[in-house]
Design a protein around this motif. Structure first.
Motif, PDB file in Angstrom:
ATOM      1  N   GLN A  61       0.817  -1.115  -0.102  1.00 57.80           N
ATOM      2  CA  GLN A  61      -0.059  -0.054  -0.012  1.00 57.80           C
ATOM      3  C   GLN A  61       1.026   1.242  -0.055  1.00 57.80           C
ATOM      4  O   GLN A  61       0.502   2.350  -0.292  1.00 57.80           O
ATOM      5  CB  GLN A  61      -0.841   0.100   1.255  1.00 57.80           C
ATOM      6  N   VAL A  62       2.061   1.152   0.502  1.00 62.13           N
ATOM      7  CA  VAL A  62       2.969   2.075   0.296  1.00 62.13           C
ATOM      8  C   VAL A  62       4.258   1.659  -0.058  1.00 62.13           C
ATOM      9  O   VAL A  62       4.827   0.918   0.403  1.00 62.13           O
ATOM     10  CB  VAL A  62       3.338   2.963   1.995  1.00 62.13           C
ATOM     11  N   SER A  63       4.861   2.339  -1.134  1.00 58.14           N
ATOM     12  CA  SER A  63       5.855   1.806  -1.874  1.00 58.14           C
ATOM     13  C   SER A  63       7.121   2.081  -1.197  1.00 58.14           C
ATOM     14  O   SER A  63       7.055   3.129  -0.463  1.00 58.14           O
ATOM     15  CB  SER A  63       6.286   2.589  -3.209  1.00 58.14           C
ATOM     16  N   PHE A  64       8.268   1.128  -0.942  1.00 61.45           N
ATOM     17  CA  PHE A  64       9.369   1.518  -0.432  1.00 61.45           C
ATOM     18  C   PHE A  64      10.232   2.559  -1.011  1.00 61.45           C
ATOM     19  O   PHE A  64      11.215   3.033  -0.525  1.00 61.45           O
ATOM     20  CB  PHE A  64      10.200  -0.113  -0.511  1.00 61.45           C
ATOM     21  N   ASN A  65       9.758   3.020  -2.136  1.00 63.92           N
ATOM     22  CA  ASN A  65      10.198   4.221  -2.657  1.00 63.92           C
ATOM     23  C   ASN A  65       9.731   5.444  -2.567  1.00 63.92           C
ATOM     24  O   ASN A  65      10.119   6.529  -3.016  1.00 63.92           O
ATOM     25  CB  ASN A  65      10.423   3.880  -4.358  1.00 63.92           C
ATOM     26  N   ASP A  66       8.633   5.360  -1.531  1.00 58.18           N
ATOM     27  CA  ASP A  66       7.758   6.584  -1.426  1.00 58.18           C
ATOM     28  C   ASP A  66       8.699   7.811  -0.702  1.00 58.18           C
ATOM     29  O   ASP A  66       9.468   7.513   0.056  1.00 58.18           O
ATOM     30  CB  ASP A  66       6.751   6.343  -0.456  1.00 58.18           C
ATOM     31  N   PRO A  67       8.600   9.098  -1.436  1.00 60.45           N
ATOM     32  CA  PRO A  67       9.772  10.075  -1.082  1.00 60.45           C
ATOM     33  C   PRO A  67       9.493  10.477   0.604  1.00 60.45           C
ATOM     34  O   PRO A  67      10.313  11.131   0.885  1.00 60.45           O
ATOM     35  CB  PRO A  67       9.428  11.162  -2.133  1.00 60.45           C
ATOM     36  N   SER A  68       8.154  10.363   0.967  1.00 62.60           N
ATOM     37  CA  SER A  68       7.928  10.799   2.327  1.00 62.60           C
ATOM     38  C   SER A  68       8.546  10.067   3.349  1.00 62.60           C
ATOM     39  O   SER A  68       8.321  10.304   4.587  1.00 62.60           O
ATOM     40  CB  SER A  68       6.354  10.892   2.374  1.00 62.60           C
ATOM     41  N   ILE A  69       9.360   8.816   3.140  1.00 61.15           N
ATOM     42  CA  ILE A  69       9.839   7.991   4.180  1.00 61.15           C
ATOM     43  C   ILE A  69      11.041   7.577   3.752  1.00 61.15           C
ATOM     44  O   ILE A  69      11.380   7.703   2.754  1.00 61.15           O
ATOM     45  CB  ILE A  69       8.893   6.684   4.701  1.00 61.15           C
ATOM     46  N   LYS A  70      11.728   7.225   4.780  1.00 60.96           N
ATOM     47  CA  LYS A  70      13.333   6.516   4.447  1.00 60.96           C
ATOM     48  C   LYS A  70      13.164   5.225   5.378  1.00 60.96           C
ATOM     49  O   LYS A  70      12.929   5.132   6.532  1.00 60.96           O
ATOM     50  CB  LYS A  70      14.219   7.507   5.065  1.00 60.96           C
ATOM     51  N   ALA A  71      13.653   4.205   4.584  1.00 56.58           N
ATOM     52  CA  ALA A  71      13.612   2.721   5.335  1.00 56.58           C
ATOM     53  C   ALA A  71      15.027   2.337   5.294  1.00 56.58           C
ATOM     54  O   ALA A  71      15.883   2.327   4.447  1.00 56.58           O
ATOM     55  CB  ALA A  71      12.743   1.544   4.588  1.00 56.58           C
ATOM     56  N   THR A  72      15.572   1.718   6.467  1.00 54.41           N
ATOM     57  CA  THR A  72      16.998   1.040   6.769  1.00 54.41           C
ATOM     58  C   THR A  72      16.777  -0.109   7.352  1.00 54.41           C
ATOM     59  O   THR A  72      15.736  -0.362   7.914  1.00 54.41           O
ATOM     60  CB  THR A  72      17.908   1.999   7.306  1.00 54.41           C
ATOM     61  N   TYR A  73      17.659  -0.899   7.426  1.00 50.70           N
ATOM     62  CA  TYR A  73      17.837  -2.009   8.523  1.00 50.70           C
ATOM     63  C   TYR A  73      18.792  -1.902   9.280  1.00 50.70           C
ATOM     64  O   TYR A  73      19.900  -1.370   9.282  1.00 50.70           O
ATOM     65  CB  TYR A  73      18.333  -3.379   7.476  1.00 50.70           C
ATOM     66  N   ALA A  99       4.950   4.977   9.366  1.00 47.25           N
ATOM     67  CA  ALA A  99       5.968   6.054   8.929  1.00 47.25           C
ATOM     68  C   ALA A  99       5.140   7.222   8.258  1.00 47.25           C
ATOM     69  O   ALA A  99       5.453   8.310   8.396  1.00 47.25           O
ATOM     70  CB  ALA A  99       7.143   5.657   8.479  1.00 47.25           C
ATOM     71  N   LYS A 100       4.498   6.648   7.385  1.00 47.00           N
ATOM     72  CA  LYS A 100       3.498   7.682   6.426  1.00 47.00           C
ATOM     73  C   LYS A 100       2.624   8.474   7.670  1.00 47.00           C
ATOM     74  O   LYS A 100       2.301   9.837   7.264  1.00 47.00           O
ATOM     75  CB  LYS A 100       2.599   7.095   5.645  1.00 47.00           C
ATOM     76  N   ALA A 101       2.191   7.740   8.732  1.00 44.00           N
ATOM     77  CA  ALA A 101       1.523   8.462   9.800  1.00 44.00           C
ATOM     78  C   ALA A 101       2.142   9.153  10.584  1.00 44.00           C
ATOM     79  O   ALA A 101       1.386   9.752  11.535  1.00 44.00           O
ATOM     80  CB  ALA A 101       0.220   7.476  10.188  1.00 44.00           C
ATOM     81  N   GLY A 102       3.471   9.257  10.541  1.00 41.35           N
ATOM     82  CA  GLY A 102       4.215  10.269  11.363  1.00 41.35           C
ATOM     83  C   GLY A 102       5.042   9.422  12.337  1.00 41.35           C
ATOM     84  O   GLY A 102       5.516  10.154  13.429  1.00 41.35           O
ATOM     85  N   TYR A 103       4.825   8.216  12.588  1.00 39.80           N
ATOM     86  CA  TYR A 103       5.509   7.392  13.490  1.00 39.80           C
ATOM     87  C   TYR A 103       7.017   6.923  12.898  1.00 39.80           C
ATOM     88  O   TYR A 103       7.384   6.843  11.968  1.00 39.80           O
ATOM     89  CB  TYR A 103       4.858   6.372  13.849  1.00 39.80           C
TER      90      TYR A 103
END
Length: 308
Positions: free
Chosen positions: A71-83, A133-137
């Protein structure tokens, strides 16, 4: 909650059109929880006659298709994902998980631990972390399978791997992950947890084992912690149940009695007609309306207890 993709909607409509018997869902639940193997599950499905549909069509509707779960792309510019790796001295020594933060986070934010089902950190759970994360957490989804190399890319092997591990060490890893996340440099020190199936159990366990650290817990169709720990639970808890989930629901009357005796802050919802796993949009157990409603309730609950 972000709206399901068109492919997820299409699959849900197709699955509904098939009108899968409750017996098949019950068998899938047994299979998903390791009570029967894949061969037995497929053999049982083959014995069904569902409107002349083939075994392949029925099994395709029941088994996960994680391409539908994003539902939210891992490439979404509004979030940043790391391990990220964390220390777990009472567990497996070290743990690892999927950390997702709002992009360009200048100030602090509440944190939410996301706990997977009984098969490791699959794509659906990663997507749940991105939704938060999209919701601000600041969301963190640990992988219990990290000591064995991590989620293997398919649920069958993941389930077998997780069953081979010591449960108490896995539990300690999630406790360590919660402690690590609460201490994150960008954390407000407010910590929530949401989990599904096995993760629902872990959510209940953390609420019982770490009541001073967990500010809000949301178990989805999960069993409670052991009776010796339940007396520690004071909440707040938001608990989601599926009406057709007899295995998990059988544990609720006793658990609720203890919560009432504890004067715990809790609220429980039962979703009429829903199957175990109704929030997971990768299988035909997915119920869009119930998933949407339960997720909005979850976000409202977190907003009330983590952002206040």
């Amino acid at each position: 909650m972000n709206k399901p993709t068109e492919t997820a909607k299409t699959k849900t409509k197709q699955a509904s059109a098939i009108q899968i018997p409750q017996q098949a869902f019950d068998w899938y639940d047994e299979y998903a929880h390791g009570d029967i193997n894949r061969r037995t599950f497929m053999t049982r499905l083959a014995s069904l006659s569902v409107a002349g549909l083939s075994l392949g069509v029925i099994s395709s509707a029941l088994l996960p298709n994680y391409a539908n779960a994003e539902q939210v792309s891992f490439n979404d510019p509004s979030i940043k994902a790391t391990y990220q790796t964390f220390e777990s001295p009472k567990g497996h020594g070290k743990g690892n998980g999927y950390l997702v933060v709002p992009e360009n986070l200048d100030s602090q934010a509440p944190t939410v631990l996301v706990v997977h089902e009984n098969r490791g950190l699959n794509p659906y759970i990663k997507d749940v972390a991105r939704r938060l994360a999209k919701a601000g957490y600041i969301a963190f989804a640990p992988d219990a399978l990290y000591p064995l190399g991590g989620y293997p890319g398919n649920d069958d092997d993941g389930r077998t791997m997780q069953r081979s591990m010591q449960r108490d060490l896995i539990e300690q890893d999630f406790m360590a992950a919660a402690t690590w996340l609460k201490a994150h440099s960008k954390s407000t020190s407010k910590l929530g947890v949401v989990g599904f199936c096995f993760g629902g159990y872990i959510s209940n366990l953390l609420a019982a084992s770490m009541p001073e650290q967990i500010d809000a817990a949301v178990p989805y169709y999960g069993t409670p912690a052991s009776e010796s720990l339940q007396a520690n639970v004071t909440g707040p808890l938001l608990i989601h149940f599926a009406e057709q989930d007899q295995r998990v629901n059988a544990s609720w009357p006793g658990y609720e009695a203890i919560l009432k005796a504890n004067n715990a802050d809790y609220k429980a919802y039962f979703y009429a007609g829903a199957q175990h796993g109704f929030h997971n949009d990768s299988t035909s157990r997915y119920s869009p309306e119930d998933a949407e409603l339960s997720w909005q309730r979850t976000l409202d609950f977190f907003a009330s207890h983590l952002q206040a």
